[in-house]
Design a protein around this motif. Sequence first.
Motif, PDB file in Angstrom:
ATOM      1  N   UNK A   1     -26.204   5.802  -2.894  1.00  0.00           N
ATOM      2  CA  UNK A   1     -25.353   5.908  -4.080  1.00  0.00           C
ATOM      3  C   UNK A   1     -24.605   7.235  -4.106  1.00  0.00           C
ATOM      4  N   UNK A   2     -25.305   8.331  -3.795  1.00  0.00           N
ATOM      5  CA  UNK A   2     -24.656   9.643  -3.804  1.00  0.00           C
ATOM      6  C   UNK A   2     -23.565   9.723  -2.749  1.00  0.00           C
ATOM      7  N   UNK A   3     -23.790   9.090  -1.614  1.00  0.00           N
ATOM      8  CA  UNK A   3     -22.758   9.076  -0.568  1.00  0.00           C
ATOM      9  C   UNK A   3     -21.529   8.298  -1.023  1.00  0.00           C
ATOM     10  N   UNK A   4     -21.750   7.172  -1.727  1.00  0.00           N
ATOM     11  CA  UNK A   4     -20.631   6.365  -2.218  1.00  0.00           C
ATOM     12  C   UNK A   4     -19.821   7.126  -3.256  1.00  0.00           C
ATOM     13  N   UNK A   5     -20.493   7.897  -4.093  1.00  0.00           N
ATOM     14  CA  UNK A   5     -19.784   8.656  -5.132  1.00  0.00           C
ATOM     15  C   UNK A   5     -18.781   9.607  -4.501  1.00  0.00           C
ATOM     16  N   UNK A   6     -19.207  10.285  -3.436  1.00  0.00           N
ATOM     17  CA  UNK A   6     -18.299  11.229  -2.783  1.00  0.00           C
ATOM     18  C   UNK A   6     -17.092  10.534  -2.165  1.00  0.00           C
ATOM     19  N   UNK A   7     -17.289   9.320  -1.648  1.00  0.00           N
ATOM     20  CA  UNK A   7     -16.220   8.612  -0.927  1.00  0.00           C
ATOM     21  C   UNK A   7     -15.417   7.684  -1.831  1.00  0.00           C
ATOM     22  N   UNK A   8     -16.104   7.040  -2.837  1.00  0.00           N
ATOM     23  CA  UNK A   8     -15.490   5.987  -3.638  1.00  0.00           C
ATOM     24  C   UNK A   8     -14.993   6.485  -4.998  1.00  0.00           C
ATOM     25  N   UNK A   9     -15.630   7.514  -5.545  1.00  0.00           N
ATOM     26  CA  UNK A   9     -15.286   8.071  -6.865  1.00  0.00           C
ATOM     27  C   UNK A   9     -15.243   6.995  -7.938  1.00  0.00           C
ATOM     28  N   UNK A  10     -16.372   6.313  -8.251  1.00  0.00           N
ATOM     29  CA  UNK A  10     -16.377   5.264  -9.280  1.00  0.00           C
ATOM     30  C   UNK A  10     -16.214   5.852 -10.668  1.00  0.00           C
TER      31      UNK A  10
ATOM     32  N   UNK B   1     -12.956  -3.366  -8.436  1.00  0.00           N
ATOM     33  CA  UNK B   1     -13.303  -2.898  -7.101  1.00  0.00           C
ATOM     34  C   UNK B   1     -14.731  -2.366  -7.154  1.00  0.00           C
ATOM     35  N   UNK B   2     -15.572  -2.796  -6.245  1.00  0.00           N
ATOM     36  CA  UNK B   2     -16.984  -2.420  -6.318  1.00  0.00           C
ATOM     37  C   UNK B   2     -17.475  -1.879  -4.982  1.00  0.00           C
ATOM     38  N   UNK B   3     -18.553  -1.109  -5.072  1.00  0.00           N
ATOM     39  CA  UNK B   3     -19.317  -0.685  -3.911  1.00  0.00           C
ATOM     40  C   UNK B   3     -20.801  -0.885  -4.248  1.00  0.00           C
TER      41      UNK B   3
END
Length: 658
Positions: A579-588, A569-571
């Motif tokens: 990238x920082x916004x994705x970390x908060x929402x996606x938690x890679x 699964x990728x973002x």
Amino acid sequence: MNRLLQHAQRLLKLANGADILAATCREVLVATGAERVFGSCSLPRQTWQQGVHVVTDRDDSQAIVEGAARSALFAIHRRAVMARERFDLERSDEVASVFAGLAVAERQSRLSVIPILHRTGKVWGELVLVGDSRARVDEDVADLVQLATYALENAERLMLARRDQDRLLLLSEATDEALYDWDFDTRSFWWGGGITKLTGSDVDPIESSPRWKHERIHPEDLERVRESFDHARFSGALRWEADYQFRRYDGTYCEVEDRAFFLRDAEGRSYRAIGSIRDVTAVKHLLVRERDARAVAEKASRAKDEFLAMLGHELRNPLAPIVTGLELLRMRGTIDVQRDLPVIQRQAQHLIRLVDDLLDSWRITHGKIELKRERFEIATAIAAGVELATPLIVARDHELDLRVPSGLVVQADRARLAQAIGNLVTNAAKYTEPRGKITISAQRVGAEVEVTVVDTGVGIAPDMLPTIFNMFVQERQSLDRAQGGLGLGLAIVRNLVELHGGTVQAHSAGRGCGTQMTIRIPADAAAEMTPRTEPRRAELPRGRRIMVVDDNEDAAELLSAVLEQLGNTTRVAHDADGALAIVDEFAPDLAVLDIGLPIVDGYELARRLRQRPQRMSLIALTGYGQSSDKERASKAGFDAHLVKPVAIDALQALIAKL
């Protein structure tokens, strides 16, 4: 008294110690009535033996004392040094040799000795009277000896002054530096040495004054020079120096170095300065040229490094989505994998290797390329090399004749050898007129495999053959500027072939006669080829949550698609904020970051990610591949550093380990 005064006047006119001593002996002889008078004196910086020794008789004859007489006088001198005042030497067996050495008659029983004392108290000579003159010695001789002392000391001073003057004159003549002597009390100023050379004047109109010197200092420097000189003079300094511009007689200025030493009295007051002025124009110009040349070289070196790094980065960026897209196409099976994909992949890999050559050009010139050796038939490297040159061969409609048998096995770096052969074939295609012929052959010659590339092109002038494999040599470039190039191709061929333990030679009968290039490398001793196997693809654990950050949208999307094709699964983000916004929402649990991001680069983004509570593995995927880049990535918090374009196999293996 008149005779004594006249004698004193005569002595003061004499500058030679021997003349003074002889005149004194003559006056003592007259004043005392002695039969003979011997005189001895050691002049400044002389031993007694090196001094003057004379004798005067009643007949007014004079002679230089030698032999036994000199030995006798030396014996008397030793006694005079001990006595330091007038004494008589009576005849006896003990001093019989002295009387005999001076040839004293038997009727004479006594010698009168009067020491000559230097102003320092040192006995530097004596008068020896032969004859019965004792009654008159004390009365008349004392004044004569005192006059002799004054005259000898004056001669000493004159001699030392002449010596110093001669030394200064010789020094002035020998040096190119202008010398000066400035007496502050008398305001006298003396110029010497190379002052006329400094001013550039053949005549000598130089004024002996400090004003004349100051008038020739450049107005921009005058106040600074005066202030620094006065400060040194009145502050108790022993020396002073300054650099300034000095005006010559033709109006031009030269750069000079002025140094002076101060003489001071007991109270520390400076009363005199002695100095020199040296023309340093040539030296300063040389230093400026050396500094400028070094700055240019350093700038060029920095520019070269920056250019190579940026060029590699810019070339890798478009290559990354190409290679990734090819991988995706292979996975989806949308093209003929067996026919089209291997050719595209090989060409992409060759492009990558060429970019690496560009980035590591200094290693090529120093023979530091690392070879990846394997066993293979030379025909495969020749085919790869021909493939590199095929577009040019087709474009110029050349006839290609291949004479390569099977079974010629070598232990070499396949890609590097293909690169060397490709360079030769490309050169042959470039410098052969359209519809020419290129012949490539290979054969076993003893313990070596020989590859020959022959063309019907423009040929090489005989005087260029010895240097044709040197860096940047482009003898053919003048014939066809349209071919371009940096003159690196044949130099790279030589370096690569020599790294394999081989040789390369060029042969040409001259201009218009074509060229033959011959490569020889050691043949492999084994008789049979081991079948080549494809590397096994690493298995990537499925279900990873991976964030891809790259400002190149094509590269980011393609890499994301490949990773998703493999079950992840990728973002995707294209800058740090995204990238920082994705970390908060996606938690890679893993992030692949490009370094060259806008505004906030990949290094800073990695540091910010490490400050967050989420723990994830970080991979730097970038076009910057120097050792300093890898070290910087590690310090920023990356777990791994990969250089674009990266093979999916390598990326899979790395993700599997993280």
